[in-house]
Design a protein around this motif. Structure first.
Motif, PDB file in Angstrom:
ATOM      1  N   ALA A   6     -38.500  24.033  88.109  1.00 26.81           N
ATOM      2  CA  ALA A   6     -39.854  23.516  87.909  1.00 26.81           C
ATOM      3  C   ALA A   6     -40.658  24.517  87.096  1.00 26.81           C
ATOM      4  CB  ALA A   6     -40.551  23.264  89.239  1.00 26.81           C
ATOM      5  N   PRO A   7     -41.357  24.063  86.063  1.00 23.06           N
ATOM      6  CA  PRO A   7     -42.263  24.972  85.350  1.00 23.06           C
ATOM      7  C   PRO A   7     -43.457  25.300  86.232  1.00 23.06           C
ATOM      8  CG  PRO A   7     -42.501  22.727  84.524  1.00 23.06           C
ATOM      9  CD  PRO A   7     -41.370  22.705  85.505  1.00 23.06           C
ATOM     10  N   PRO A   8     -44.182  26.370  85.914  1.00 26.61           N
ATOM     11  CA  PRO A   8     -45.319  26.770  86.754  1.00 26.61           C
ATOM     12  C   PRO A   8     -46.316  25.655  87.021  1.00 26.61           C
ATOM     13  CG  PRO A   8     -44.795  28.516  85.211  1.00 26.61           C
ATOM     14  CD  PRO A   8     -43.924  27.355  84.839  1.00 26.61           C
ATOM     15  N   ARG A   9     -46.562  24.799  86.029  1.00 24.84           N
ATOM     16  CA  ARG A   9     -47.568  23.744  86.231  1.00 24.84           C
ATOM     17  C   ARG A   9     -47.169  22.818  87.381  1.00 24.84           C
ATOM     18  NH1 ARG A   9     -51.827  21.667  83.284  1.00 24.84           N
ATOM     19  NH2 ARG A   9     -51.408  23.189  81.657  1.00 24.84           N
ATOM     20  N   VAL A  10     -45.889  22.490  87.480  1.00 19.11           N
ATOM     21  CA  VAL A  10     -45.425  21.631  88.576  1.00 19.11           C
ATOM     22  C   VAL A  10     -45.587  22.346  89.912  1.00 19.11           C
ATOM     23  CG1 VAL A  10     -43.396  20.516  89.587  1.00 19.11           C
ATOM     24  CG2 VAL A  10     -43.842  20.302  87.140  1.00 19.11           C
ATOM     25  N   LEU A  11     -45.215  23.631  89.946  1.00 22.97           N
ATOM     26  CA  LEU A  11     -45.362  24.402  91.183  1.00 22.97           C
ATOM     27  C   LEU A  11     -46.823  24.504  91.601  1.00 22.97           C
ATOM     28  CD1 LEU A  11     -42.826  27.308  90.498  1.00 22.97           C
ATOM     29  CD2 LEU A  11     -42.449  25.175  91.750  1.00 22.97           C
ATOM     30  N   GLU A  12     -47.709  24.678  90.629  1.00 23.28           N
ATOM     31  CA  GLU A  12     -49.146  24.738  90.914  1.00 23.28           C
ATOM     32  C   GLU A  12     -49.630  23.414  91.500  1.00 23.28           C
ATOM     33  OE1 GLU A  12     -50.660  25.599  87.065  1.00 23.28           O
ATOM     34  OE2 GLU A  12     -49.796  27.602  87.005  1.00 23.28           O
ATOM     35  N   ASN A  13     -49.175  22.299  90.924  1.00 25.59           N
ATOM     36  CA  ASN A  13     -49.609  20.985  91.397  1.00 25.59           C
ATOM     37  C   ASN A  13     -49.132  20.723  92.826  1.00 25.59           C
ATOM     38  OD1 ASN A  13     -50.886  20.442  88.989  1.00 25.59           O
ATOM     39  ND2 ASN A  13     -49.185  19.289  88.124  1.00 25.59           N
ATOM     40  N   LEU A  14     -47.923  21.178  93.146  1.00 21.22           N
ATOM     41  CA  LEU A  14     -47.416  21.005  94.508  1.00 21.22           C
ATOM     42  C   LEU A  14     -48.264  21.777  95.512  1.00 21.22           C
ATOM     43  CD1 LEU A  14     -43.546  21.197  93.948  1.00 21.22           C
ATOM     44  CD2 LEU A  14     -44.926  19.160  94.383  1.00 21.22           C
ATOM     45  N   ILE A  15     -48.633  23.009  95.142  1.00 23.37           N
ATOM     46  CA  ILE A  15     -49.490  23.805  96.027  1.00 23.37           C
ATOM     47  C   ILE A  15     -50.844  23.135  96.193  1.00 23.37           C
ATOM     48  CG2 ILE A  15     -50.734  25.996  96.240  1.00 23.37           C
ATOM     49  CD1 ILE A  15     -48.350  27.402  95.044  1.00 23.37           C
ATOM     50  N   THR A  16     -51.361  22.555  95.117  1.00 24.11           N
ATOM     51  CA  THR A  16     -52.635  21.836  95.202  1.00 24.11           C
ATOM     52  C   THR A  16     -52.542  20.697  96.212  1.00 24.11           C
ATOM     53  OG1 THR A  16     -53.252  22.361  92.924  1.00 24.11           O
ATOM     54  CG2 THR A  16     -54.284  20.432  93.901  1.00 24.11           C
ATOM     55  N   GLN A  17     -51.456  19.937  96.179  1.00 23.88           N
ATOM     56  CA  GLN A  17     -51.281  18.834  97.118  1.00 23.88           C
ATOM     57  C   GLN A  17     -51.213  19.338  98.553  1.00 23.88           C
ATOM     58  OE1 GLN A  17     -47.950  16.332  95.925  1.00 23.88           O
ATOM     59  NE2 GLN A  17     -48.491  16.559  93.778  1.00 23.88           N
ATOM     60  N   VAL A  18     -50.496  20.441  98.774  1.00 24.24           N
ATOM     61  CA  VAL A  18     -50.394  21.028 100.118  1.00 24.24           C
ATOM     62  C   VAL A  18     -51.775  21.476 100.596  1.00 24.24           C
ATOM     63  CG1 VAL A  18     -49.475  22.966 101.448  1.00 24.24           C
ATOM     64  CG2 VAL A  18     -47.992  21.720  99.864  1.00 24.24           C
ATOM     65  N   THR A  19     -52.518  22.127  99.697  1.00 25.58           N
ATOM     66  CA  THR A  19     -53.844  22.632 100.066  1.00 25.58           C
ATOM     67  C   THR A  19     -54.781  21.493 100.445  1.00 25.58           C
ATOM     68  OG1 THR A  19     -53.555  24.507  98.553  1.00 25.58           O
ATOM     69  CG2 THR A  19     -55.801  24.011  99.277  1.00 25.58           C
ATOM     70  N   ILE A  20     -54.738  20.413  99.680  1.00 23.21           N
ATOM     71  CA  ILE A  20     -55.599  19.255  99.977  1.00 23.21           C
ATOM     72  C   ILE A  20     -55.265  18.683 101.348  1.00 23.21           C
ATOM     73  CG2 ILE A  20     -56.089  16.874  99.313  1.00 23.21           C
ATOM     74  CD1 ILE A  20     -55.773  17.738  96.394  1.00 23.21           C
ATOM     75  N   MET A  71     -53.933  20.227 103.876  1.00 25.06           N
ATOM     76  CA  MET A  71     -54.349  21.144 104.935  1.00 25.06           C
ATOM     77  C   MET A  71     -55.860  21.113 105.137  1.00 25.06           C
ATOM     78  SD  MET A  71     -51.898  22.492 106.570  1.00 25.06           S
ATOM     79  CE  MET A  71     -51.079  20.887 106.393  1.00 25.06           C
ATOM     80  N   GLU A  72     -56.597  20.944 104.055  1.00 26.83           N
ATOM     81  CA  GLU A  72     -58.056  20.864 104.188  1.00 26.83           C
ATOM     82  C   GLU A  72     -58.470  19.606 104.939  1.00 26.83           C
ATOM     83  OE1 GLU A  72     -59.607  21.195 100.245  1.00 26.83           O
ATOM     84  OE2 GLU A  72     -59.493  23.386 100.198  1.00 26.83           O
ATOM     85  N   ASP A  73     -57.659  18.555 104.834  1.00 30.21           N
ATOM     86  CA  ASP A  73     -57.959  17.307 105.534  1.00 30.21           C
ATOM     87  C   ASP A  73     -57.430  17.296 106.969  1.00 30.21           C
ATOM     88  OD1 ASP A  73     -59.231  16.260 103.339  1.00 30.21           O
ATOM     89  OD2 ASP A  73     -57.454  15.247 102.554  1.00 30.21           O
ATOM     90  N   ALA A  74     -56.606  18.313 107.325  1.00 25.46           N
ATOM     91  CA  ALA A  74     -55.996  18.351 108.655  1.00 25.46           C
ATOM     92  C   ALA A  74     -57.007  18.810 109.704  1.00 25.46           C
ATOM     93  CB  ALA A  74     -54.788  19.294 108.641  1.00 25.46           C
ATOM     94  N   GLY A  75     -56.648  18.622 110.964  1.00 22.50           N
ATOM     95  CA  GLY A  75     -57.494  19.061 112.064  1.00 22.50           C
ATOM     96  C   GLY A  75     -57.555  20.576 112.160  1.00 22.50           C
ATOM     97  N   VAL A  76     -58.495  21.063 112.949  1.00 26.20           N
ATOM     98  CA  VAL A  76     -58.727  22.498 113.055  1.00 26.20           C
ATOM     99  C   VAL A  76     -57.495  23.237 113.573  1.00 26.20           C
ATOM    100  CG1 VAL A  76     -60.097  24.284 114.201  1.00 26.20           C
ATOM    101  CG2 VAL A  76     -61.209  22.202 113.380  1.00 26.20           C
ATOM    102  N   VAL A  77     -56.855  22.715 114.617  1.00 29.63           N
ATOM    103  CA  VAL A  77     -55.703  23.393 115.217  1.00 29.63           C
ATOM    104  C   VAL A  77     -54.554  23.482 114.220  1.00 29.63           C
ATOM    105  CG1 VAL A  77     -53.953  23.280 117.033  1.00 29.63           C
ATOM    106  CG2 VAL A  77     -56.342  22.717 117.566  1.00 29.63           C
ATOM    107  N   LYS A  78     -54.257  22.366 113.569  1.00 29.71           N
ATOM    108  CA  LYS A  78     -53.159  22.346 112.602  1.00 29.71           C
ATOM    109  C   LYS A  78     -53.444  23.283 111.438  1.00 29.71           C
ATOM    110  CE  LYS A  78     -50.196  19.131 110.065  1.00 29.71           C
ATOM    111  NZ  LYS A  78     -49.950  17.702 109.740  1.00 29.71           N
ATOM    112  N   ARG A  79     -54.706  23.287 110.980  1.00 36.11           N
ATOM    113  CA  ARG A  79     -55.082  24.132 109.854  1.00 36.11           C
ATOM    114  C   ARG A  79     -54.946  25.611 110.218  1.00 36.11           C
ATOM    115  NH1 ARG A  79     -59.479  21.673 108.739  1.00 36.11           N
ATOM    116  NH2 ARG A  79     -60.985  23.092 109.675  1.00 36.11           N
ATOM    117  N   ARG A  80     -55.375  26.012 111.400  1.00 35.29           N
ATOM    118  CA  ARG A  80     -55.276  27.413 111.820  1.00 35.29           C
ATOM    119  C   ARG A  80     -53.818  27.811 112.043  1.00 35.29           C
ATOM    120  NH1 ARG A  80     -60.456  28.064 115.982  1.00 35.29           N
ATOM    121  NH2 ARG A  80     -62.063  28.013 114.342  1.00 35.29           N
ATOM    122  N   LEU A  81     -53.021  26.890 112.567  1.00 34.77           N
ATOM    123  CA  LEU A  81     -51.594  27.160 112.752  1.00 34.77           C
ATOM    124  C   LEU A  81     -50.930  27.410 111.402  1.00 34.77           C
ATOM    125  CD1 LEU A  81     -49.753  27.171 115.310  1.00 34.77           C
ATOM    126  CD2 LEU A  81     -49.049  24.853 114.655  1.00 34.77           C
TER     127      LEU A  81
END
Length: 659
Positions: free
Chosen positions: A281-295, A297-307
């Protein structure tokens, strides 16, 4: 490519059609390609592939395709398009894959420059472009299509099946037609012509031989222990040298199983279903995957996010050490095992990386934060450094020697040299033959004794690893002598999920300033969770709250730069958020999504000037190309913000002299 003539070893086969014959003879029922169609994976075995290629090659011969002819191939990753390249090679021809998102003028340039008489296209979209080109580029005579949808009433074009039928009839009369041409092939013959990304002008057609590509395929496979039956997902453009090496050359040399996704939209689903063992994967694809993970996690509940935050902090400290076989304490091992059960395992499964043994990233510099994220999860991610002109491989990270600030050590038979100017040069069996119809550019790039100028500035460190600083032409100095490496700064910015692209300026200036493109999905999600309304990218990019968000992330980059003695003086002092996303159709990015820095500097000169003349706002109107091909104008008024340097910055230290 008949079975009786197919004995021998892969080492004895010097062209891909010969290697295909060997695969069909020694493992006829082993899987070679898979394609997802209508939600179902279809498997093609080596014997089937050899038959498909043989009939298509005979059909092309019946249409007048001859040794030395060039075949345009355009479309998404499809088995039939890969087979068409081998069919052309079986006749001594040279395939020329083209980026599927090329606009008509870009495609027309390649067709005319290559002098291609025949083209094979995936679908109606590509056929329409080729038919328009054929009216003004008379060299193009034959257009063949793979997917018949929408083409029922098109005249003067041929279906893939019709060409194969012609081939079957021709073979009935001349059974040895294709085999005789395959036998004539030699390793020194032209195998492929790949057009470079063209960051500074018109793309150049780099000609690679079978000897180049077969060596590179074997060298890479031996370096990381690839084996027959390893699986990969082919989702990157066929016109890019990385896809050609991994999906095509290594497919034949190693016996990989090449999986083609249903569409660009289903790649992540298909990746999870296949679970590849070999991944790129080129860096742009890896960056986009991290963006999806971050989004998520931001939408997850407090316990899941802290874990998640707790175990990712642990993973960044422990994961890379475990991958490299270094000692890790018992408590940390146990905690990491628990993290694998709760976080890392499910996350790798979501990313489709549960079975990955070897993963590469390359194409441009990757930010250390992005690179280390995947290694923290236990993914054996490595950086490789290469070029089209090298048949990809120059350096790779060896197992146990993976560092985020290097691109590894030279592959077997690769020689490295650092010029007095700091430019990296290499020599290897993979060095390209020439730039087609461009002897001047060939001589500028490749010396008489085979050394290739990369155009990249770098040095070899004390561990024998290559470190790339930036493109040689882009590395500069601020007026106070501070080192200015724009890509280094841009990659730090792009680690943040809200920043999709960045362009840094500073050479010959008093300070560094940047353009920022926000990530529409990540920032849109951020805004919606705060009940901030917007109607378009331009409106979202202009919001005060979005500027506050980006300013905070740039401030974090400045803190990181302040900790680096070489870069402390290159902190970002001013920025603006562009009113439009940078786009390849507007000439701002290459087809491999690399920033065309010089073009952007000229196109947005009033904005660059405003960053340095103390203006608080700037306005500009630029031409744009819409998705349907229409041209238009977009005008924007942008805020310019200042940032104070982070404490601790001082005069830049001199760059260490390359060894």
């Amino acid at each position: 490519m008949t079975t009786p003539a197919a004995g021998g070893r892969t080492e004895d086969r010097d062209t891909f059609p010969k290697l295909l014959a060997l695969r069909a003879a020694t493992g006829p029922d082993r899987p070679a390609y898979r394609e997802k169609e209508y939600g179902i994976w279809q498997t093609y075995r080596w014997a089937q592939v050899a038959d498909e290629v043989r009939r298509l090659a005979a059909g092309l011969a019946d249409l007048g395709f001859r040794r030395g002819d060039r075949l345009i191939v355009v479309g998404d990753n499809r088995p039939r398009l890969y087979w068409s390249m081998c069919a052309a090679q079986a006749l001594g021809g040279v395939p020329v894959p083209v980026y599927q998102d090329s606009v008509t003028d870009e495609l027309a340039y390649v067709v005319e420059h290559a002098g291609a008489r025949v083209a094979i296209a995936e679908n109606q979209e590509q056929v329409d472009k080729l038919l328009e080109i054929r009216r003004r580029v008379p060299v193009l005579e034959v257009v063949i299509y793979v997917d018949p949808r929408g083409l029922r009433h098109y005249g003067d074009v041929l279906s893939y099946e019709a060409v194969q039928q012609r081939g079957a009839e021709r073979l009935a009369a001349e059974p040895a037609l294709v085999d005789a041409e395959v036998a004539r092939g030699r390793g020194a013959d032209d195998a492929i012509m790949l057009y470079t990304s063209g960051t500074t002008g018109r793309p150049k057609g780099a000609v690679l031989s079978y000897d180049n590509l077969v060596w590179a395929a074997r060298a890479g496979a031996e370096f990381d222990g690839l084996r027959e039956g390893d699986e990969l997902l082919s989702y990157l453009p066929m016109a890019w040298v990385g896809d050609h090496l991994f999906s095509y050359a290594q497919g034949y040399v190693v016996g990989l199983v090449v999986n083609c996704p249903e569409s660009a939209e289903t790649v992540m689903t298909d990746l999870r279903e296949i679970g590849p063992t070999y991944y790129f994967a080129p860096p742009r694809v890896l960056e986009n995957l991290i963006t999806q993970v971050t989004i998520r996690m931001e939408d997850a509940g407090v316990v899941k996010r802290r874990l998640f935050q707790y175990f990712m902090t642990l993973a960044r400290r422990v994961g890379p050490a475990l991958l490299d076989g270094r000692r890790v304490g018992l408590v940390d091992r146990l905690l990491y095992g628990l993290g694998t059960l709760l976080i890392y395992g499910p996350l790798k499964n979501t990313l489709g990386m549960s079975r990955v043994r070897v993963a590469y990233t390359a194409g441009e510099a990757v930010g250390p934060e992005i690179f280390n994220f995947y290694r923290a999860l236990g993914v054996n991610m490595k950086q490789l450094y290469g070029q089209t002109e090298a048949s990809v491989f120059v350096t790779i990270h060896p197992n146990g020697e993976v560092y985020s600030d290097t691109v590894g050590k030279p592959v077997s038979k690769v020689e490295l040299r650092i010029a007095e100017s700091g430019e990296v040069l290499y020599r290897s069996p993979g060095v390209f033959k020439e730039y087609f119809k461009n002897p001047e550019a060939t001589n500028d790039t490749k010396t008489a004794d085979g050394w290739v100028h990369t155009g990249d500035a770098g040095y070899l460190d004390e561990r024998g690893h290559l470190r790339i600083i930036d493109r040689a032409r882009d590395v500069g100095r601020l007026n106070d002598g501070t080192l200015f490496a724009p890509k280094f700064i841009e990659n730090k910015l792009k680690f943040f999920p809200h920043i999709n692209e960045a362009v840094a300026f500073g050479h010959g200036r008093d300070f560094v300033a940047v353009f920022v493109n926000i990530d529409m999905i990540a920032v849109g999600d951020w805004a919606e969770r705060r009940n901030i309304s917007y109607a378009s990218y331009q409106e979202l990019a202009g919001l005060r709250e979005v500027h506050d968000l980006v300013e905070g992330e740039i401030a974090q980059v400045n803190r990181d730069l302040a900790a680096d003695p070489r870069m402390a003086g290159a902190q970002i002092r001013r920025f603006l958020i562009l009113h439009k996303a940078l786009d390849a159709d507007d000439g701002e990015l290459t087809r491999t999504n690399k920033v065309r820095r010089g073009f952007i500097g000229e196109r947005y000169k009033p904005l660059v000037d405003a960053l340095y003349d103390g203006s608080r706002r700037a306005r500009i109107k630029v031409d744009v190309t819409f998705e349907d091909g229409r041209k238009g104008m977009i005008e924007g008024d942008m805020e310019i913000r200042d940032l104070a340097p982070h404490p601790g910055s001082g005069p830049a230290l001199p760059l260490r002299k390359a060894s």
